[in-house]
Design a protein around this motif. Structure first.
Motif, PDB file in Angstrom:
ATOM      1  N   CYS A 149       5.436  -2.486  -9.226  1.00 33.56           N
ATOM      2  CA  CYS A 149       5.916  -1.109  -9.242  1.00 33.56           C
ATOM      3  C   CYS A 149       5.533  -0.332 -10.509  1.00 33.56           C
ATOM      4  O   CYS A 149       6.053  -0.621 -11.608  1.00 33.56           O
ATOM      5  CB  CYS A 149       7.441  -1.126  -9.082  1.00 33.56           C
ATOM      6  N   ASP A 150       4.590   0.596 -10.376  1.00 30.27           N
ATOM      7  CA  ASP A 150       4.398   1.714 -11.313  1.00 30.27           C
ATOM      8  C   ASP A 150       4.060   1.355 -12.752  1.00 30.27           C
ATOM      9  O   ASP A 150       4.442   2.078 -13.687  1.00 30.27           O
ATOM     10  CB  ASP A 150       5.648   2.608 -11.321  1.00 30.27           C
ATOM     11  N   GLN A 205       3.646   5.939  -9.307  1.00 31.64           N
ATOM     12  CA  GLN A 205       4.530   7.087  -9.213  1.00 31.64           C
ATOM     13  C   GLN A 205       3.784   8.338  -9.671  1.00 31.64           C
ATOM     14  O   GLN A 205       3.323   8.394 -10.812  1.00 31.64           O
ATOM     15  CB  GLN A 205       5.775   6.867 -10.101  1.00 31.64           C
ATOM     16  N   LYS A 211       3.191   7.392  -4.648  1.00 30.70           N
ATOM     17  CA  LYS A 211       4.517   7.783  -4.170  1.00 30.70           C
ATOM     18  C   LYS A 211       5.112   8.855  -5.063  1.00 30.70           C
ATOM     19  O   LYS A 211       4.763   8.967  -6.246  1.00 30.70           O
ATOM     20  CB  LYS A 211       5.455   6.575  -4.086  1.00 30.70           C
ATOM     21  N   PHE A 232      11.354   7.559  -5.642  1.00 33.30           N
ATOM     22  CA  PHE A 232      11.475   6.436  -6.571  1.00 33.30           C
ATOM     23  C   PHE A 232      11.302   5.088  -5.877  1.00 33.30           C
ATOM     24  O   PHE A 232      10.682   4.181  -6.416  1.00 33.30           O
ATOM     25  CB  PHE A 232      12.818   6.495  -7.311  1.00 33.30           C
ATOM     26  N   SER A 233      11.847   4.936  -4.691  1.00 30.50           N
ATOM     27  CA  SER A 233      11.760   3.659  -3.988  1.00 30.50           C
ATOM     28  C   SER A 233      10.342   3.375  -3.489  1.00 30.50           C
ATOM     29  O   SER A 233       9.614   4.292  -3.093  1.00 30.50           O
ATOM     30  CB  SER A 233      12.726   3.660  -2.799  1.00 30.50           C
ATOM     31  N   CYS A 283      13.089   3.002 -10.309  1.00 29.38           N
ATOM     32  CA  CYS A 283      12.277   2.597  -9.155  1.00 29.38           C
ATOM     33  C   CYS A 283      12.550   1.160  -8.709  1.00 29.38           C
ATOM     34  O   CYS A 283      12.618   0.889  -7.506  1.00 29.38           O
ATOM     35  CB  CYS A 283      10.798   2.803  -9.461  1.00 29.38           C
ATOM     36  N   THR A 335      14.302   0.591  -5.123  1.00 24.68           N
ATOM     37  CA  THR A 335      13.525  -0.245  -4.205  1.00 24.68           C
ATOM     38  C   THR A 335      14.325  -1.459  -3.776  1.00 24.68           C
ATOM     39  O   THR A 335      14.389  -1.800  -2.585  1.00 24.68           O
ATOM     40  CB  THR A 335      12.206  -0.708  -4.874  1.00 24.68           C
TER      41      THR A 335
END
Length: 197
Positions: free
Chosen positions: A19-20, A58, A82, A85-86, A114, A118
Protein backbone atom coordinates in the motif's frame (compact mmCIF):
# COMPACT_ATOMS: atom_id res chain seq x y z
CA UNK A 1 -16.07 -8.20 18.47
CA UNK A 2 -14.16 -11.26 19.65
CA UNK A 3 -10.62 -11.70 18.39
CA UNK A 4 -10.28 -14.60 15.96
CA UNK A 5 -8.40 -17.70 17.03
CA UNK A 6 -4.83 -17.78 15.77
CA UNK A 7 -4.31 -19.81 12.63
CA UNK A 8 -1.54 -20.61 10.21
CA UNK A 9 -1.35 -18.67 6.97
CA UNK A 10 -2.30 -20.72 3.90
CA UNK A 11 0.03 -19.73 1.06
CA UNK A 12 -2.26 -21.28 -1.57
CA UNK A 13 -5.08 -18.84 -0.83
CA UNK A 14 -3.10 -15.73 0.12
CA UNK A 15 -2.23 -12.44 -1.60
CA UNK A 16 0.19 -9.68 -0.62
CA UNK A 17 -1.13 -6.08 -0.56
CA UNK A 18 1.53 -3.35 -0.88
CA UNK A 19 0.00 0.00 0.00
CA UNK A 20 1.22 3.40 -1.22
CA UNK A 21 4.98 3.31 -0.60
CA UNK A 22 5.44 6.35 -2.84
CA UNK A 23 8.20 8.89 -3.43
CA UNK A 24 6.33 11.83 -1.88
CA UNK A 25 6.22 10.07 1.50
CA UNK A 26 9.92 9.24 1.61
CA UNK A 27 10.94 12.06 3.98
CA UNK A 28 7.82 12.10 6.15
CA UNK A 29 7.13 8.52 7.23
CA UNK A 30 8.85 7.13 10.32
CA UNK A 31 11.45 4.50 9.39
CA UNK A 32 10.57 4.78 5.70
CA UNK A 33 13.80 3.19 4.30
CA UNK A 34 13.45 0.28 6.71
CA UNK A 35 9.75 -0.21 5.90
CA UNK A 36 10.64 -0.33 2.20
CA UNK A 37 13.42 -2.84 2.89
CA UNK A 38 11.10 -5.11 4.88
CA UNK A 39 8.37 -4.83 2.24
CA UNK A 40 10.87 -5.79 -0.45
CA UNK A 41 11.59 -9.00 1.49
CA UNK A 42 7.86 -9.78 1.52
CA UNK A 43 7.70 -9.11 -2.23
CA UNK A 44 10.69 -11.37 -2.90
CA UNK A 45 9.27 -14.20 -0.80
CA UNK A 46 5.82 -13.86 -2.37
CA UNK A 47 7.36 -13.92 -5.84
CA UNK A 48 9.35 -17.05 -5.03
CA UNK A 49 6.20 -18.75 -3.71
CA UNK A 50 3.92 -17.62 -6.58
CA UNK A 51 1.74 -15.59 -4.22
CA UNK A 52 -0.22 -12.85 -6.02
CA UNK A 53 0.93 -9.30 -5.27
CA UNK A 54 -1.24 -6.22 -5.62
CA UNK A 55 0.18 -2.72 -5.16
CA UNK A 56 -1.52 0.67 -4.98
CA UNK A 57 -0.57 4.31 -5.38
CA UNK A 58 -2.58 7.01 -3.64
CA UNK A 59 -3.26 9.90 -6.06
CA UNK A 60 -0.06 9.28 -8.07
CA UNK A 61 -0.46 12.52 -10.03
CA UNK A 62 0.31 14.47 -6.88
CA UNK A 63 2.17 11.94 -4.72
CA UNK A 64 4.36 10.20 -7.28
CA UNK A 65 4.87 6.53 -7.94
CA UNK A 66 6.03 3.61 -5.81
CA UNK A 67 9.69 3.86 -4.85
CA UNK A 68 11.95 1.99 -7.29
CA UNK A 69 13.70 0.03 -4.52
CA UNK A 70 10.65 -2.25 -4.28
CA UNK A 71 11.29 -3.64 -7.77
CA UNK A 72 7.59 -3.51 -8.67
CA UNK A 73 8.14 -2.63 -12.35
CA UNK A 74 10.77 -5.32 -12.91
CA UNK A 75 8.42 -7.97 -11.51
CA UNK A 76 5.42 -6.77 -13.56
CA UNK A 77 3.30 -6.44 -10.43
CA UNK A 78 -0.07 -4.79 -11.12
CA UNK A 79 -0.29 -1.28 -9.65
CA UNK A 80 -3.68 0.33 -9.11
CA UNK A 81 -4.12 4.09 -8.75
CA UNK A 82 -6.62 5.10 -6.08
CA UNK A 83 -8.15 8.21 -4.56
CA UNK A 84 -10.05 6.57 -1.70
CA UNK A 85 -7.97 5.46 1.27
CA UNK A 86 -8.94 1.78 1.21
CA UNK A 87 -7.31 -0.59 -1.25
CA UNK A 88 -10.62 -2.45 -1.61
CA UNK A 89 -11.66 -0.91 -4.92
CA UNK A 90 -13.95 -2.94 -7.18
CA UNK A 91 -11.27 -3.86 -9.73
CA UNK A 92 -8.91 -5.09 -7.00
CA UNK A 93 -11.61 -7.14 -5.30
CA UNK A 94 -12.63 -8.67 -8.63
CA UNK A 95 -9.00 -9.66 -9.18
CA UNK A 96 -8.92 -11.35 -5.76
CA UNK A 97 -12.14 -13.27 -6.38
CA UNK A 98 -10.77 -14.63 -9.66
CA UNK A 99 -7.69 -15.90 -7.81
CA UNK A 100 -9.76 -17.45 -4.99
CA UNK A 101 -7.85 -15.51 -2.35
CA UNK A 102 -9.13 -15.69 1.25
CA UNK A 103 -6.19 -14.29 3.21
CA UNK A 104 -4.34 -11.00 2.82
CA UNK A 105 -0.85 -10.04 3.96
CA UNK A 106 -0.99 -6.25 4.37
CA UNK A 107 1.94 -3.82 4.43
CA UNK A 108 2.70 -0.20 3.55
CA UNK A 109 1.54 3.23 4.68
CA UNK A 110 -0.02 4.95 6.44
CA UNK A 111 -0.92 2.58 9.25
CA UNK A 112 -3.70 4.77 10.63
CA UNK A 113 -5.24 5.72 7.28
CA UNK A 114 -4.92 3.47 4.24
CA UNK A 115 -3.74 0.34 6.06
CA UNK A 116 -6.40 0.87 8.73
CA UNK A 117 -9.28 1.39 6.29
CA UNK A 118 -8.14 -1.40 3.97
CA UNK A 119 -7.89 -3.84 6.86
CA UNK A 120 -11.35 -3.00 8.21
CA UNK A 121 -12.88 -3.32 4.72
CA UNK A 122 -11.21 -6.71 4.23
CA UNK A 123 -12.34 -7.97 7.63
CA UNK A 124 -15.89 -6.82 6.91
CA UNK A 125 -15.78 -8.81 3.65
CA UNK A 126 -14.71 -11.96 5.49
CA UNK A 127 -11.01 -12.03 4.62
CA UNK A 128 -8.36 -13.15 7.10
CA UNK A 129 -5.90 -10.26 7.39
CA UNK A 130 -2.28 -10.47 8.52
CA UNK A 131 -0.89 -6.98 9.21
CA UNK A 132 2.92 -7.03 9.05
CA UNK A 133 3.81 -4.65 11.87
CA UNK A 134 7.44 -4.10 10.85
CA UNK A 135 6.31 -3.28 7.29
CA UNK A 136 3.68 -0.64 8.18
CA UNK A 137 4.26 2.91 9.36
CA UNK A 138 2.87 6.44 9.63
CA UNK A 139 4.18 9.96 9.95
CA UNK A 140 3.82 9.70 13.73
CA UNK A 141 4.61 6.76 15.98
CA UNK A 142 1.49 7.50 18.02
CA UNK A 143 -0.77 7.04 14.99
CA UNK A 144 1.18 3.96 13.93
CA UNK A 145 1.03 2.13 17.26
CA UNK A 146 -2.59 2.99 18.06
CA UNK A 147 -3.65 1.85 14.57
CA UNK A 148 -1.85 -1.49 14.91
CA UNK A 149 -3.39 -2.15 18.32
CA UNK A 150 -6.86 -1.17 17.13
CA UNK A 151 -6.62 -3.44 14.09
CA UNK A 152 -5.60 -6.33 16.32
CA UNK A 153 -8.66 -5.68 18.49
CA UNK A 154 -10.79 -5.64 15.32
CA UNK A 155 -9.67 -9.16 14.40
CA UNK A 156 -6.54 -8.74 12.27
CA UNK A 157 -3.46 -10.79 13.08
CA UNK A 158 -0.37 -8.71 13.87
CA UNK A 159 2.82 -10.40 12.74
CA UNK A 160 6.39 -9.70 11.67
CA UNK A 161 7.90 -10.11 8.23
CA UNK A 162 10.15 -13.02 9.18
CA UNK A 163 7.36 -14.85 10.99
CA UNK A 164 5.10 -14.40 7.98
CA UNK A 165 7.71 -15.47 5.43
CA UNK A 166 8.57 -18.62 7.37
CA UNK A 167 4.87 -19.26 7.96
CA UNK A 168 4.30 -19.27 4.21
CA UNK A 169 6.79 -22.12 3.66
CA UNK A 170 5.77 -23.97 6.82
CA UNK A 171 9.03 -25.90 7.24
CA UNK A 172 12.45 -26.75 5.85
CA UNK A 173 10.88 -29.54 3.79
CA UNK A 174 9.19 -26.98 1.49
CA UNK A 175 10.70 -27.13 -2.03
CA UNK A 176 11.32 -23.36 -2.01
CA UNK A 177 12.66 -23.20 1.57
CA UNK A 178 16.33 -22.61 0.66
CA UNK A 179 15.37 -19.84 -1.78
CA UNK A 180 13.21 -18.14 0.83
CA UNK A 181 15.79 -18.69 3.58
CA UNK A 182 18.28 -16.56 1.63
CA UNK A 183 15.84 -13.64 1.74
CA UNK A 184 15.76 -13.63 5.54
CA UNK A 185 19.34 -14.76 6.19
CA UNK A 186 20.08 -11.26 7.45
CA UNK A 187 17.64 -10.08 10.13
CA UNK A 188 15.08 -7.44 9.19
CA UNK A 189 16.08 -3.88 10.10
CA UNK A 190 14.79 -2.21 13.25
CA UNK A 191 11.59 -0.29 12.48
CA UNK A 192 11.17 1.28 15.90
CA UNK A 193 8.51 -1.03 17.33
CA UNK A 194 10.32 -2.56 20.28
CA UNK A 195 9.60 0.25 22.72
CA UNK A 196 5.92 0.50 21.73
CA UNK A 197 4.37 -2.98 21.48
Amino acid sequence: MATRLLQRVNAKQTALFVCDLQEKFRNNIKYFPEIVQVTKRLIQASTALDIPIIATEQYPKGLGHLVPELGIKELNIPVYAKNCFSMCANDIMTDLEKRQVHEIILCGIEAHVCIYQTCLDLLNRGYVVHVVADACSSRSMTDRIVALKTLQQAGAFLTTSESMILGLVGGSDHPKFKEVQKIIMESAPDTGLLAHL
